[in-house]
Design a protein around this motif. Sequence first.
Motif, PDB file in Angstrom:
ATOM      1  N   LYS A  92       0.831  -1.193   0.000  1.00 24.04           N
ATOM      2  CA  LYS A  92       0.000   0.000   0.000  1.00 24.04           C
ATOM      3  C   LYS A  92       0.876   1.257   0.000  1.00 24.04           C
ATOM      4  O   LYS A  92       2.102   1.195   0.122  1.00 24.04           O
ATOM      5  N   HIS A  93       0.208   2.410  -0.101  1.00 20.03           N
ATOM      6  CA  HIS A  93       0.952   3.647  -0.341  1.00 20.03           C
ATOM      7  C   HIS A  93       1.948   3.975   0.766  1.00 20.03           C
ATOM      8  O   HIS A  93       3.042   4.486   0.498  1.00 20.03           O
ATOM      9  N   THR A 117      -2.823   6.249  -6.419  1.00 25.82           N
ATOM     10  CA  THR A 117      -3.138   6.043  -4.995  1.00 25.82           C
ATOM     11  C   THR A 117      -2.153   6.747  -4.080  1.00 25.82           C
ATOM     12  O   THR A 117      -2.380   6.814  -2.867  1.00 25.82           O
ATOM     13  N   LEU A 118      -1.058   7.246  -4.632  1.00 28.20           N
ATOM     14  CA  LEU A 118      -0.052   7.918  -3.821  1.00 28.20           C
ATOM     15  C   LEU A 118      -0.442   9.374  -3.584  1.00 28.20           C
ATOM     16  O   LEU A 118      -0.781  10.105  -4.518  1.00 28.20           O
ATOM     17  N   ASP A 119      -0.404   9.802  -2.322  1.00 30.68           N
ATOM     18  CA  ASP A 119      -0.628  11.198  -1.983  1.00 30.68           C
ATOM     19  C   ASP A 119       0.665  11.974  -2.186  1.00 30.68           C
ATOM     20  O   ASP A 119       1.755  11.392  -2.285  1.00 30.68           O
ATOM     21  N   ALA A 120       0.531  13.279  -2.213  1.00 32.03           N
ATOM     22  CA  ALA A 120       1.707  14.122  -2.444  1.00 32.03           C
ATOM     23  C   ALA A 120       2.782  13.871  -1.392  1.00 32.03           C
ATOM     24  O   ALA A 120       3.984  13.842  -1.703  1.00 32.03           O
ATOM     25  N   VAL A 125      10.624  14.401  -2.321  1.00 27.72           N
ATOM     26  CA  VAL A 125      11.005  15.481  -3.230  1.00 27.72           C
ATOM     27  C   VAL A 125      12.031  14.956  -4.232  1.00 27.72           C
ATOM     28  O   VAL A 125      12.987  14.267  -3.865  1.00 27.72           O
ATOM     29  N   GLY A 126      11.812  15.279  -5.484  1.00 28.99           N
ATOM     30  CA  GLY A 126      12.758  14.888  -6.528  1.00 28.99           C
ATOM     31  C   GLY A 126      12.451  13.577  -7.214  1.00 28.99           C
ATOM     32  O   GLY A 126      13.136  13.209  -8.174  1.00 28.99           O
ATOM     33  N   VAL A 127      11.423  12.847  -6.740  1.00 25.34           N
ATOM     34  CA  VAL A 127      11.059  11.573  -7.363  1.00 25.34           C
ATOM     35  C   VAL A 127      10.049  11.830  -8.478  1.00 25.34           C
ATOM     36  O   VAL A 127       8.993  12.434  -8.258  1.00 25.34           O
ATOM     37  N   GLU A 128      10.358  11.379  -9.679  1.00 23.14           N
ATOM     38  CA  GLU A 128       9.461  11.508 -10.826  1.00 23.14           C
ATOM     39  C   GLU A 128       8.686  10.206 -11.003  1.00 23.14           C
ATOM     40  O   GLU A 128       9.274   9.128 -11.035  1.00 23.14           O
TER      41      GLU A 128
END
Length: 520
Positions: A92-93, A117-120, A125-128
């Motif tokens: 899960k997320h 399903t992933l929240d901000a 940071v920096g993951v595309e």
Amino acid sequence: MPDLPNPEPKPLDHLTECGHDDSPALVLRDRTFSYKDLKDRVSRLSGWLRDRLPQNGARVATWAAKNELTCLMPLAAARAGLVHVPINPLLKHGQVAHILADSGASLLLGTKARLATLDAEDIPVGVECIDEDLILGSLAEIEAPLGISSNDPNDLCAILYTSGSTGRPKGVMLSHANLWLGAVSVAHYLGMAAGDVTLGVLPLSFDYGQNQLLSTWYAGGSVVPLDYLFAKDVVRACQKYGITTLAAVPPLWVQLTELEWPAESVKPLRRLTNSGGALTEELVGNLRDIFPEADLFPMYGLTEAFRSTYLKPQLAESHPTSMGTAIPFAEIMVINDQGAITAPDEEGELVHCGPLVAQGYWQDAKRTAERFKAAPEGSRYGGMAVWSGDRVKRDADGLLYFVGRRDSMIKSAGNRISPQDIEEAAVATGLVAEAVALGVPDPRLGHAIHLVVRAAAGSDEAELHLPKALAKELPNFMQPHAIHWRDTMPTNPNGKLDRTTIGKQIQQEVETKNMVEAKQ
């Protein structure tokens, strides 16, 4: 068995060169890739990755079902000089967020629906994050595909995260050499060859599952990846694709032996392999009854050293509870509490030495130092070894037997008890299909034995008969203080019985019961 091939490791992407160009390598739902196609798609995907991540050693994660992307990524990332971080699609997320942050991944490639399903706050940071369909759809346009690599086989190639059954998931660091030699070893002792067809039912984020791809490709065979909903889907796939090699873990084998197998599904099978838990005598018997012509390979492994032992098929019926002997490229030593090699039938810790030993845990020096230590005196390999924490015995014939984990032994009324002994006795009654024995803290005994079971199909009045059957087979100090019946047993993302979840459930039930009794 033929002589073992040259053990000199190669960069992992060289597996594309092991099969005949026109032979099938990967059988998907909508198309089949030949080895020529495999070479082309890996070269294009690695070129795409190199454009995105030009820095050697950068981490790229995948989170998707078994498909073209997840099957090609181990080779494509290796060719591009990157480190692959496969994430189990069942996670899960929150668990995905932990793996992304811990690994320092720069890219997450996955199914569009999963990525949504992933929240901000889940995405460091920096993951595309990129939809896998966009990647696969653009491969034909890649202008600079990468040819076969000359990467150092000792370079880091993958980080495989453990299922987390014993706490926060750890990232096990594997080199090209670890994975290459694992493929060579397994293909050799299983006797795999071109023409073999492997059904890939295990998660590709699991070392056992990923090796389904790598060992088959080393042998020049083909893989049919399968995400199944029901055990009967496995039976159908064996018939449809003429499967010769089937790997599973004990909970799945139990389900498969409860089904009817048509002759068309059974006949092509040449070998069955098991790891991720021990087979019981009853389960071995059931497998031999259903698949009399297939070789059965019970195996033992741990992600930190990939695979350690296997039992030769001709010994499976006569020694069904044995772990066997060391696989090629592994040295297995049994060390007692005084640090010496054990005598026959003396209990000790299993220590794995040799080139299959991983490089430690990613950015976790403390836990690396606890598990990865200098090889014992007398090791022919020396260097770093994995001290497994598993307690085993080696008999006079050299066969190993599992006793239990050092941290899971039940200590009740001064007795040190292996959960496996109780579980095997329960299953051997024929009344239960699966069993987990646990030690629950008790003020008088130290630990009270609780047994969690699922009834075997057709076992009428099992709840009534099991205590009597165990009373005949186990000494008094090993008798369960409570038996808990379940319709289903929880499993972790790798398909193994989830002992941590089961233990928490039982602990909660016991605490609730004690509170109710205290109020009365």
